[in-house]
Enzyme design. Sequence first.
Site, PDB file in Angstrom:
ATOM      1  N   SER A 130       0.861  -1.183   0.000  1.00 21.58           N
ATOM      2  CA  SER A 130       0.000   0.000   0.000  1.00 21.58           C
ATOM      3  C   SER A 130       0.894   1.228   0.000  1.00 21.58           C
ATOM      4  CB  SER A 130      -0.863  -0.012   1.275  1.00 21.58           C
ATOM      5  OG  SER A 130      -1.488   1.238   1.463  1.00 21.58           O
ATOM      6  N   TYR A 143      -2.365  -1.303  10.524  1.00 20.75           N
ATOM      7  CA  TYR A 143      -2.445  -1.581   9.079  1.00 20.75           C
ATOM      8  C   TYR A 143      -1.172  -1.091   8.389  1.00 20.75           C
ATOM      9  CZ  TYR A 143      -4.218  -1.579   4.256  1.00 20.75           C
ATOM     10  OH  TYR A 143      -4.392  -1.798   2.909  1.00 20.75           O
TER      11      TYR A 143
HETATM   12  P1  NAD Z   1     -11.465  -6.560  -0.238  1.00 26.09           P
HETATM   13  O1  NAD Z   1     -11.873  -6.466   1.183  1.00 26.09           O
HETATM   14  O2  NAD Z   1     -12.470  -6.356  -1.302  1.00 26.09           O
HETATM   15  O3  NAD Z   1     -10.729  -7.952  -0.520  1.00 26.09           O
HETATM   16  C1  NAD Z   1      -9.896  -8.588   0.431  1.00 26.09           C
HETATM   17  C2  NAD Z   1     -10.169 -10.077   0.371  1.00 26.09           C
HETATM   18  O4  NAD Z   1      -9.316 -10.757   1.320  1.00 26.09           O
HETATM   19  C3  NAD Z   1     -11.630 -10.406   0.754  1.00 26.09           C
HETATM   20  O5  NAD Z   1     -12.285 -11.123  -0.280  1.00 26.09           O
HETATM   21  C4  NAD Z   1     -11.488 -11.220   2.022  1.00 26.09           C
HETATM   22  O6  NAD Z   1     -12.467 -12.246   2.176  1.00 26.09           O
HETATM   23  C5  NAD Z   1     -10.068 -11.794   1.893  1.00 26.09           C
HETATM   24  N1  NAD Z   1      -9.599 -12.192   3.229  1.00 26.09           N
HETATM   25  C6  NAD Z   1      -9.505 -11.390   4.323  1.00 26.09           C
HETATM   26  N2  NAD Z   1      -9.175 -12.122   5.395  1.00 26.09           N
HETATM   27  C7  NAD Z   1      -9.042 -13.412   4.970  1.00 26.09           C
HETATM   28  C8  NAD Z   1      -8.733 -14.630   5.626  1.00 26.09           C
HETATM   29  N3  NAD Z   1      -8.489 -14.687   6.940  1.00 26.09           N
HETATM   30  N4  NAD Z   1      -8.690 -15.762   4.890  1.00 26.09           N
HETATM   31  C9  NAD Z   1      -8.957 -15.736   3.558  1.00 26.09           C
HETATM   32  N5  NAD Z   1      -9.258 -14.609   2.880  1.00 26.09           N
HETATM   33  C10 NAD Z   1      -9.308 -13.454   3.588  1.00 26.09           C
HETATM   34  O7  NAD Z   1     -10.280  -5.503  -0.376  1.00 26.09           O
HETATM   35  P2  NAD Z   1      -9.395  -5.054  -1.623  1.00 26.09           P
HETATM   36  O8  NAD Z   1      -9.439  -3.580  -1.638  1.00 26.09           O
HETATM   37  O9  NAD Z   1      -9.698  -5.825  -2.850  1.00 26.09           O
HETATM   38  O10 NAD Z   1      -7.957  -5.452  -1.060  1.00 26.09           O
HETATM   39  C11 NAD Z   1      -7.004  -6.233  -1.760  1.00 26.09           C
HETATM   40  C12 NAD Z   1      -5.627  -5.835  -1.255  1.00 26.09           C
HETATM   41  O11 NAD Z   1      -5.365  -4.468  -1.615  1.00 26.09           O
HETATM   42  C13 NAD Z   1      -5.480  -5.906   0.267  1.00 26.09           C
HETATM   43  O12 NAD Z   1      -4.221  -6.478   0.587  1.00 26.09           O
HETATM   44  C14 NAD Z   1      -5.533  -4.451   0.688  1.00 26.09           C
HETATM   45  O13 NAD Z   1      -4.888  -4.224   1.925  1.00 26.09           O
HETATM   46  C15 NAD Z   1      -4.849  -3.785  -0.480  1.00 26.09           C
HETATM   47  N6  NAD Z   1      -5.122  -2.358  -0.628  1.00 26.09           N
HETATM   48  C16 NAD Z   1      -6.397  -1.903  -0.797  1.00 26.09           C
HETATM   49  C17 NAD Z   1      -6.625  -0.536  -0.910  1.00 26.09           C
HETATM   50  C18 NAD Z   1      -8.013   0.022  -1.081  1.00 26.09           C
HETATM   51  O14 NAD Z   1      -8.195   1.253  -0.995  1.00 26.09           O
HETATM   52  N7  NAD Z   1      -9.027  -0.784  -1.329  1.00 26.09           N
HETATM   53  C19 NAD Z   1      -5.540   0.367  -0.868  1.00 26.09           C
HETATM   54  C20 NAD Z   1      -4.254  -0.134  -0.716  1.00 26.09           C
HETATM   55  C21 NAD Z   1      -4.051  -1.493  -0.593  1.00 26.09           C
END
Ligand code: NAD
Length: 243
Positions: A130, A143
Amino acid sequence: MRFEGKSALVTGGAGGIGAVLAASLRAEGARVAVSDRDSSGVEADAHLDGDLLDGAFSDALPGQAEAALGGLDMVFNNAGVITRGDITETSDADWSLTMGVNVEAPFRICRAAVPILTARGGGAIVNTSSCWGLRPGANHPLYVMSKAAVASLTQCLGRDHAHQGIRVNAVCPNEVDTPMLRTGFTIRGLDPEKAIDELNASVPVGHIASPQEIVDVMLFLASDDARYMCGALVEVNGGKPVT
Ligand code: NAD
């Protein structure tokens, strides 16, 4: 069709970024194993669902993907959770959850994937860090620490395993329009549409990222186009760095 004949494991495959990633990999010829708590709504060549907090599950995941797909060339450590609040608001349960999903699971999956990719003659690992893994953001110390650990893991492994033909890189997004972002607004009692409009206005290119705008960079990092990149942390922020 950059990934014809290649096989990929995607964690968090049912999430906002993960589902688009799985579809995009398949559209370019890859066979894809998705892993999530429930990935039944996502089209894939294998579904390897379970809880990444279970260390034995994470240890076994790359081998299971290899067995299910007949090989493994790419691993995307994309699953993640966000815990909010300053340090005094952060519970032991928050610590275990965030470090477990965001740090320990990618560590275990990389540890298991390296010998598999080495035996294959090389491969690519793309981790999701991130902008907050590169610089601190306010009121999310847990985080931010977890994403900084992912960034460091990426740099270490990018260096250690380049000689085996394994390239390890990370994408570092700023805000992306996914359930992770939207649930945060809901929890705070904000209207997600209004909050996203306001966020859009804060980004120099005019909008927060769509999942596809992040996925396109992840695909580049996994592809031969990035063949000289090892241990890179690629910030994808629409001109809005964390300051
Ligand atoms: P999201 O919440 O839509 O997807 C995350 C997925 O991880 C979910 O489907 C969830 O079920 C799965 N997950 C969480 N805990 C779990 C567990 N214990 N076992 C199995 N699966 C698990 O979020 P996203 O935005 O698609 O995030 C994807 C990545 O991008 C993450 O690593 C997040 O930190 C990173 N990210 C997101 C953003 C943002 O603004 N959305 C910004 C920077 C980084």
